[in-house]
Design a protein around this motif. Structure first.
Motif, PDB file in Angstrom:
ATOM      1  N   HIS A   4       0.916  -1.209  -0.074  1.00 18.47           N
ATOM      2  CA  HIS A   4       0.003   0.104  -0.190  1.00 18.47           C
ATOM      3  C   HIS A   4       0.854   1.289  -0.102  1.00 18.47           C
ATOM      4  CE1 HIS A   4      -2.964   2.823   0.985  1.00 18.47           C
ATOM      5  NE2 HIS A   4      -2.555   3.156   1.853  1.00 18.47           N
ATOM      6  N   ILE A   5       1.855   1.352   1.069  1.00 20.79           N
ATOM      7  CA  ILE A   5       2.540   2.626   0.828  1.00 20.79           C
ATOM      8  C   ILE A   5       3.346   2.724  -0.395  1.00 20.79           C
ATOM      9  CG2 ILE A   5       4.819   1.390   2.337  1.00 20.79           C
ATOM     10  CD1 ILE A   5       3.348   5.171   2.666  1.00 20.79           C
ATOM     11  N   ASN A   6       3.941   1.449  -0.751  1.00 21.71           N
ATOM     12  CA  ASN A   6       4.689   1.673  -1.955  1.00 21.71           C
ATOM     13  C   ASN A   6       3.917   2.294  -3.374  1.00 21.71           C
ATOM     14  OD1 ASN A   6       7.251   0.813  -1.833  1.00 21.71           O
ATOM     15  ND2 ASN A   6       6.914  -1.292  -2.144  1.00 21.71           N
ATOM     16  N   ASP A   7       2.645   1.765  -3.214  1.00 16.42           N
ATOM     17  CA  ASP A   7       1.702   2.283  -4.351  1.00 16.42           C
ATOM     18  C   ASP A   7       1.445   3.954  -4.042  1.00 16.42           C
ATOM     19  OD1 ASP A   7       1.502   0.007  -5.309  1.00 16.42           O
ATOM     20  OD2 ASP A   7      -0.588  -0.574  -5.124  1.00 16.42           O
ATOM     21  N   THR A   8       1.476   4.147  -2.905  1.00 12.52           N
ATOM     22  CA  THR A   8       1.025   5.503  -2.543  1.00 12.52           C
ATOM     23  C   THR A   8       2.379   6.482  -2.792  1.00 12.52           C
ATOM     24  OG1 THR A   8      -0.149   4.891  -0.672  1.00 12.52           O
ATOM     25  CG2 THR A   8       0.588   7.098  -0.438  1.00 12.52           C
ATOM     26  N   ILE A   9       3.694   6.037  -2.490  1.00 16.04           N
ATOM     27  CA  ILE A   9       4.744   6.795  -2.801  1.00 16.04           C
ATOM     28  C   ILE A   9       5.015   6.818  -4.368  1.00 16.04           C
ATOM     29  CG2 ILE A   9       7.234   6.490  -2.855  1.00 16.04           C
ATOM     30  CD1 ILE A   9       7.188   5.193   0.023  1.00 16.04           C
ATOM     31  N   ILE A  10       4.535   5.621  -5.070  1.00 21.90           N
ATOM     32  CA  ILE A  10       4.619   5.914  -6.778  1.00 21.90           C
ATOM     33  C   ILE A  10       3.690   6.847  -7.208  1.00 21.90           C
ATOM     34  CG2 ILE A  10       4.523   4.476  -8.841  1.00 21.90           C
ATOM     35  CD1 ILE A  10       5.485   2.226  -7.169  1.00 21.90           C
ATOM     36  N   ALA A  11       2.578   6.732  -6.547  1.00 25.62           N
ATOM     37  CA  ALA A  11       1.437   7.763  -7.077  1.00 25.62           C
ATOM     38  C   ALA A  11       1.719   9.205  -6.658  1.00 25.62           C
ATOM     39  CB  ALA A  11       0.109   7.141  -6.458  1.00 25.62           C
ATOM     40  N   TYR A  12       2.367   9.324  -5.544  1.00 25.86           N
ATOM     41  CA  TYR A  12       2.932  10.643  -5.266  1.00 25.86           C
ATOM     42  C   TYR A  12       3.947  11.231  -6.210  1.00 25.86           C
ATOM     43  CZ  TYR A  12       5.389  14.594  -2.451  1.00 25.86           C
ATOM     44  OH  TYR A  12       5.683  15.549  -2.172  1.00 25.86           O
ATOM     45  N   LEU A  13       5.064  10.224  -6.246  1.00 27.16           N
ATOM     46  CA  LEU A  13       6.201  10.818  -7.274  1.00 27.16           C
ATOM     47  C   LEU A  13       5.609  11.108  -8.673  1.00 27.16           C
ATOM     48  CD1 LEU A  13       8.999   7.817  -6.362  1.00 27.16           C
ATOM     49  CD2 LEU A  13       8.771  10.474  -5.784  1.00 27.16           C
ATOM     50  N   ASN A  14       4.473  10.497  -9.097  1.00 22.42           N
ATOM     51  CA  ASN A  14       3.895  10.615 -10.433  1.00 22.42           C
ATOM     52  C   ASN A  14       3.087  11.929 -10.233  1.00 22.42           C
ATOM     53  OD1 ASN A  14       3.828   9.030 -12.712  1.00 22.42           O
ATOM     54  ND2 ASN A  14       3.994   7.448 -10.964  1.00 22.42           N
ATOM     55  N   ASP A  15       2.543  12.209  -9.178  1.00 23.42           N
ATOM     56  CA  ASP A  15       1.694  13.570  -8.904  1.00 23.42           C
ATOM     57  C   ASP A  15       1.847  14.219  -7.827  1.00 23.42           C
ATOM     58  OD1 ASP A  15      -0.516  15.080  -9.334  1.00 23.42           O
ATOM     59  OD2 ASP A  15      -2.115  13.667  -9.008  1.00 23.42           O
ATOM     60  N   PRO A  16       2.860  14.922  -7.461  1.00 20.82           N
ATOM     61  CA  PRO A  16       3.303  15.451  -6.503  1.00 20.82           C
ATOM     62  C   PRO A  16       2.663  16.627  -5.777  1.00 20.82           C
ATOM     63  CG  PRO A  16       4.995  15.791  -7.993  1.00 20.82           C
ATOM     64  CD  PRO A  16       4.114  14.977  -8.821  1.00 20.82           C
ATOM     65  N   ASP A  17       1.636  17.242  -6.830  1.00 21.09           N
ATOM     66  CA  ASP A  17       0.823  18.338  -6.466  1.00 21.09           C
ATOM     67  C   ASP A  17      -0.543  17.707  -5.792  1.00 21.09           C
ATOM     68  OD1 ASP A  17       2.702  20.256  -7.384  1.00 21.09           O
ATOM     69  OD2 ASP A  17       1.624  19.863  -9.414  1.00 21.09           O
ATOM     70  N   ASN A  18      -0.644  16.706  -5.534  1.00 16.68           N
ATOM     71  CA  ASN A  18      -1.787  15.861  -5.157  1.00 16.68           C
ATOM     72  C   ASN A  18      -1.637  15.897  -3.466  1.00 16.68           C
ATOM     73  OD1 ASN A  18      -3.760  13.881  -3.957  1.00 16.68           O
ATOM     74  ND2 ASN A  18      -3.957  13.324  -5.908  1.00 16.68           N
ATOM     75  N   GLN A  19      -2.638  16.664  -2.827  1.00 16.79           N
ATOM     76  CA  GLN A  19      -2.444  16.992  -1.412  1.00 16.79           C
ATOM     77  C   GLN A  19      -2.990  15.800  -0.809  1.00 16.79           C
ATOM     78  OE1 GLN A  19      -1.487  19.809  -0.098  1.00 16.79           O
ATOM     79  NE2 GLN A  19      -1.131  20.596  -2.093  1.00 16.79           N
ATOM     80  N   GLU A  20      -3.711  14.893  -1.134  1.00 19.26           N
ATOM     81  CA  GLU A  20      -4.187  13.741  -0.505  1.00 19.26           C
ATOM     82  C   GLU A  20      -3.014  12.694  -0.255  1.00 19.26           C
ATOM     83  OE1 GLU A  20      -7.552  10.262  -0.794  1.00 19.26           O
ATOM     84  OE2 GLU A  20      -7.838  12.333  -2.070  1.00 19.26           O
ATOM     85  N   LEU A  21      -2.477  12.537  -1.578  1.00 19.37           N
ATOM     86  CA  LEU A  21      -0.930  11.688  -1.547  1.00 19.37           C
ATOM     87  C   LEU A  21       0.092  12.185  -0.835  1.00 19.37           C
ATOM     88  CD1 LEU A  21      -1.169  10.902  -5.658  1.00 19.37           C
ATOM     89  CD2 LEU A  21      -1.587   9.221  -3.453  1.00 19.37           C
ATOM     90  N   ALA A  22       0.280  13.677  -0.906  1.00 18.72           N
ATOM     91  CA  ALA A  22       1.329  14.349  -0.159  1.00 18.72           C
ATOM     92  C   ALA A  22       1.024  14.121   1.203  1.00 18.72           C
ATOM     93  CB  ALA A  22       1.232  15.821  -0.371  1.00 18.72           C
ATOM     94  N   GLN A  23      -0.233  14.080   1.704  1.00 20.07           N
ATOM     95  CA  GLN A  23      -0.322  13.847   3.279  1.00 20.07           C
ATOM     96  C   GLN A  23      -0.009  12.614   3.715  1.00 20.07           C
ATOM     97  OE1 GLN A  23      -4.474  15.440   4.116  1.00 20.07           O
ATOM     98  NE2 GLN A  23      -3.844  17.476   4.193  1.00 20.07           N
ATOM     99  N   ALA A  24      -0.654  11.670   2.904  1.00 20.48           N
ATOM    100  CA  ALA A  24      -0.422  10.269   3.026  1.00 20.48           C
ATOM    101  C   ALA A  24       1.217   9.677   3.312  1.00 20.48           C
ATOM    102  CB  ALA A  24      -0.970   9.122   2.143  1.00 20.48           C
ATOM    103  N   VAL A  25       1.967  10.422   2.207  1.00 22.63           N
ATOM    104  CA  VAL A  25       3.274  10.168   2.501  1.00 22.63           C
ATOM    105  C   VAL A  25       3.905  10.932   3.693  1.00 22.63           C
ATOM    106  CG1 VAL A  25       5.721  10.397   1.144  1.00 22.63           C
ATOM    107  CG2 VAL A  25       3.587   9.674  -0.156  1.00 22.63           C
ATOM    108  N   GLU A  26       3.472  12.141   3.925  1.00 22.58           N
ATOM    109  CA  GLU A  26       4.161  13.030   4.951  1.00 22.58           C
ATOM    110  C   GLU A  26       3.920  12.212   6.252  1.00 22.58           C
ATOM    111  OE1 GLU A  26       5.499  15.831   4.254  1.00 22.58           O
ATOM    112  OE2 GLU A  26       5.951  16.214   6.668  1.00 22.58           O
ATOM    113  N   SER A  27       2.893  11.673   6.529  1.00 24.86           N
ATOM    114  CA  SER A  27       2.620  11.143   7.860  1.00 24.86           C
ATOM    115  C   SER A  27       3.451   9.573   7.921  1.00 24.86           C
ATOM    116  CB  SER A  27       1.077  10.627   8.019  1.00 24.86           C
ATOM    117  OG  SER A  27       0.486   9.758   7.011  1.00 24.86           O
ATOM    118  N   TRP A  28       3.775   8.994   6.609  1.00 27.23           N
ATOM    119  CA  TRP A  28       4.473   7.899   6.711  1.00 27.23           C
ATOM    120  C   TRP A  28       5.874   8.349   7.144  1.00 27.23           C
ATOM    121  CZ3 TRP A  28       8.292   6.444   2.893  1.00 27.23           C
ATOM    122  CH2 TRP A  28       8.665   5.363   3.187  1.00 27.23           C
ATOM    123  N   LEU A  29       6.346   9.583   6.419  1.00 26.13           N
ATOM    124  CA  LEU A  29       7.657  10.090   6.587  1.00 26.13           C
ATOM    125  C   LEU A  29       7.952  10.302   8.180  1.00 26.13           C
ATOM    126  CD1 LEU A  29       8.144  12.248   3.449  1.00 26.13           C
ATOM    127  CD2 LEU A  29       9.462  10.232   3.971  1.00 26.13           C
TER     128      LEU A  29
END
Lengths: 325, 183
Positions: A4-29
Motif C-alpha cells: 500500500h505505501i509503495n503504491d502511495t509513494i509511486i502515485a505521489y512521485l507521479n503526482d506530487p501536487d496531489n494534496q491527499e497523496l502528499a499528506q499520506a506520504v508525509e505521515s509515513w515519513l
C-alpha cells in the motif's frame, strides 16, 4: 501494508501536487527516520531516471560511424587453422598484386581528397556547399559524406532526402552512391530520396544517369523520375516529377499534377495545412511554375488558376474554395 | 561494469596518427555512452545528443593527424563534446545553462558533472538488467513520461500491475545503485 505505501509513494512521485497523496506520504515519513531515508533514495532514483535520455546502442552507433567513414573494423581475433596456411598464401600471391594495383589507381584518382561529412539537424532543412561550388540541401536528419578528388567527385547517402545542385565540371564526374544504386551527373539539379531498400531520383534540370546493381542504367531528363528497388533494379514511371525538389527551394514546378498532390507538396514546403472546401476541386489537374513565393501568394495564384477563392485562417492554416451550401 | 580503456593520451595520439582502427573502436566503445549522456545532459534532446557524439567521432577520425591529446583522454573527450553541445545550443539560439558555462571554467564543476554522468550510466546499465516487462513499464513511466493509467491502457494490463512493476524496478535500482545505504 508495504504494498500500500509503495503504491502511495509511486502515485505521489507521479503526482506530487496531489494534496491527499502528499499528506499520506508525509505521515509515513514522520513515522521513522528509516522511512525518510528510504524515501530520499527512492526519490533520487526516480528523479535521476526521469533525466535519462532514450536508450543508446554502442554497437549501432559504431556501425553507423564506420558506414559513414567508410572504414572496416578489424575482425575479432579467431583461432588460426594451420592446414589453411598454404591455400591462403596462394590466394594472397594472386590477390595482393591486384589489390596493390587497385589501390594505386584509386589513390591516384582520389589523391589529396578526404572524406567529409554533414548531417542536417533534426529540426530543420539545412544545406552544405561543397568545395567545387555544388550545393546540397538536406531534409532534417539527412546525412551525406563526400570526397572531391582529381578526377571524380563522390557523395554517399544512406538514408533521407536531399536536393543537389551540381556545379559543372566536365573533367570530374559527380556520383552519388545510394544503398542499391549510383547516380552519375556532370552538372544539374536533382532530388534524391534514399532508404536502405528503396531510392528514387527526380531531375529538376539537366540530365542524370541512374544505375542500379542490376540491369541497364537509365538516362533521366528534367521532370523524370527513376526508382531503384531493393534488388537494385531501376524503373522509370511516366509523368513529370520535378515538383519533388520543390521543398528545397520554394520553386513550385508542377506539370498536369492532381490538385491533391500539389496541395500536399505545398503543405510540406510551407509547413501549413490547406483545407479544400469544395471536393469537386480535387478532380482538377494543375500546371504551375513559380519561384520564390510565399504560401499566401502561391495559394492566390492557385485559386486564380482554379477560378475559386482562398482564405488565410491563421499563420499556418488556409482554405481553398468555398463550401457548397 | 565500466569498460576499461587501457591507452594513455600519448598512445591515443599516436594511434590517431597511424589511423589505428582497433584503438579508435576501443575508444568509441569505452566512451560513447558516457559522451551521449553528457551531450544529452547539456542539450536535453536524445536525437541531437546522438548526432553530437557521432559527429565528434567523425571529426576525430577525419582530423586524426592534427589531434594531440594532453591530460586524460576522458577529460579531452568530455570537453570536446561539451564544446560541441555549446556550439549547437548557440547555433540554435537556445538557452545555454549556467552549469555548462561553469563546466568549462571550473575543475570542481567538471568532476561534479562527471560523477553525475557516471551515476546515470550505471542507472542505464542496471535498467538493462531488469526483467523485460518491468523494464518496459519503468521506461514508459520515467523516460517517456506516461502516467500509470496511460501505461495500463497502452499495455492492456491492470493499474495494480503497473504499480507493482514500477515498485519492483525502483527497489532493484536503489539496491543496485546505492548498496551502502540501509533499507
Amino acid at each position: 501494508m508495504e504494498k500500500h505505501i509503495n503504491d502511495t509513494i509511486i502515485a505521489y512521485l507521479n503526482d506530487p501536487d496531489n494534496q491527499e497523496l502528499a499528506q499520506a506520504v508525509e505521515s509515513w515519513l514522520n513515522a521513522s527516520a528509516d522511512n525518510r531515508q528510504l524515501f530520499a533514495v527512492m526519490q533520487q532514483v526516480w528523479e535521476s531516471a526521469g533525466q535519462l535520455p532514450q536508450e543508446f546502442s554502442v554497437q549501432e552507433g559504431w556501425e553507423s560511424l564506420t558506414a559513414q567513414l567508410g572504414i572496416v573494423a578489424p575482425p575479432p581475433p579467431v583461432a588460426k587453422v594451420k592446414s589453411m596456411y598454404r591455400i591462403w598464401w596462394r590466394v594472397a600471391a594472386v590477390v595482393l598484386p591486384l589489390l596493390v594495383l587497385t589501390g594505386a589507381w584509386y589513390g591516384y584518382h582520389s589523391a589529396g581528397a578526404e572524406w567529409h561529412t554533414f548531417t542536417a539537424s533534426k529540426n530543420g532543412i539545412d544545406s552544405v556547399s561543397l568545395e567545387d561550388g555544388s550545393k546540397v540541401i538536406l531534409r532534417p536528419g539527412t546525412g551525406i559524406t563526400w570526397r572531391l578528388g582529381k578526377s571524380q567527385r563522390e557523395v554517399r547517402m544512406q538514408q533521407g532526402e536531399a536536393f543537389l545542385k551540381v556545379a559543372k565540371d566536365a573533367k570530374r564526374a559527380f556520383t552519388v552512391q545510394l544503398p542499391t544504386g549510383t547516380v552519375t551527373v556532370l552538372g544539374t539539379s536533382f532530388n534524391i530520396k534514399a532508404t536502405p531498400t528503396y531510392s528514387d531520383v527526380a531531375v529538376w534540370d539537366g540530365r542524370v544517369s541512374v544505375a542500379g546493381s542490376k540491369g541497364q542504367p537509365i538516362l533521366l531528363t528534367a521532370g523524370g523520375l527513376a526508382i531503384i528497388d531493393t534488388a537494385g533494379r531501376v524503373s522509370q514511371p511516366t509523368g513529370h516529377y520535378a515538383y519533388r525538389g520543390s521543398w528545397s527551394n520554394r520553386n513550385l514546378r508542377f506539370h498536369e499534377k492532381n490538385l491533391e498532390v500539389v496541395l500536399r507538396t505545398m503543405e510540406t514546403i510551407y509547413h501549413i495545412k490547406i483545407a479544400v472546401m469544395d471536393a469537386k476541386l480535387l478532380a482538377f489537374t494543375v500546371s504551375l511554375d513559380v519561384s520564390d513565393v510565399s504560401a499566401n501568394e502561391a495559394l492566390q495564384i492557385l485559386s486564380f488558376t482554379l477560378g475559386t477563392g482562398m482564405k488565410q485562417l491563421s499563420d499556418s492554416t488556409y482554405q481553398l474554395g468555398t463550401a457548397k451550401k | 561494469m565500466k569498460d576499461v580503456f587501457p591507452y594513455s593520451p600519448a598512445q591515443v595520439t599516436e594511434a590517431f596518427r597511424n589511423r589505428d582502427i582497433q584503438i579508435f573502436q576501443d575508444l568509441y566503445k569505452a566512451y560513447s555512452e558516457e559522451l551521449y549522456l553528457l551531450a544529452h545532459h547539456w542539450v536535453k534532446d536524445s536525437d541531437l545528443a546522438k548526432d553530437i557524439v557521432h559527429n565528434l567521432f567523425v571529426s576525430l577520425w577525419e582530423k586524426a593527424d592534427q589531434i594531440i591529446i594532453e591530460g586524460q583522454v576522458k577529460h579531452y573527450l568530455f570537453r570536446a563534446i561539451s564544446n560541441r553541445a555549446l556550439n549547437e545550443l548557440k547555433r540554435r539560439q537556445r538557452h545555454v545553462g549556467e552549469e555548462l558555462l561553469q563546466f568549462h571554467a571550473d575543475e570542481q564543476s567538471f568532476h561534479h558533472t562527471s560523477d553525475y554522468i557516471l551515476f546515470q550510466r550505471e542507472l542505464m546499465q542496471h535498467l538493462q538488467g531488469l526483467p523485460p516487462r518491468c523494464r518496459e513499464i519503468f521506461l514508459l513511466s520515467r523516460i517517456h513520461g506516461l502516467e500509470p493509467a496511460e501505461i495500463a491502457s497502452q499495455l492492456n494490463i491492470s493499474l495494480n500491475t503497473v504499480y507493482f512493476q514500477i515498485s519492483i524496478a525502483l527497489k532493484s535500482l536503489r539496491v543496485a545503485l546505492l548498496p551502502k545505504k540501509n533499507f
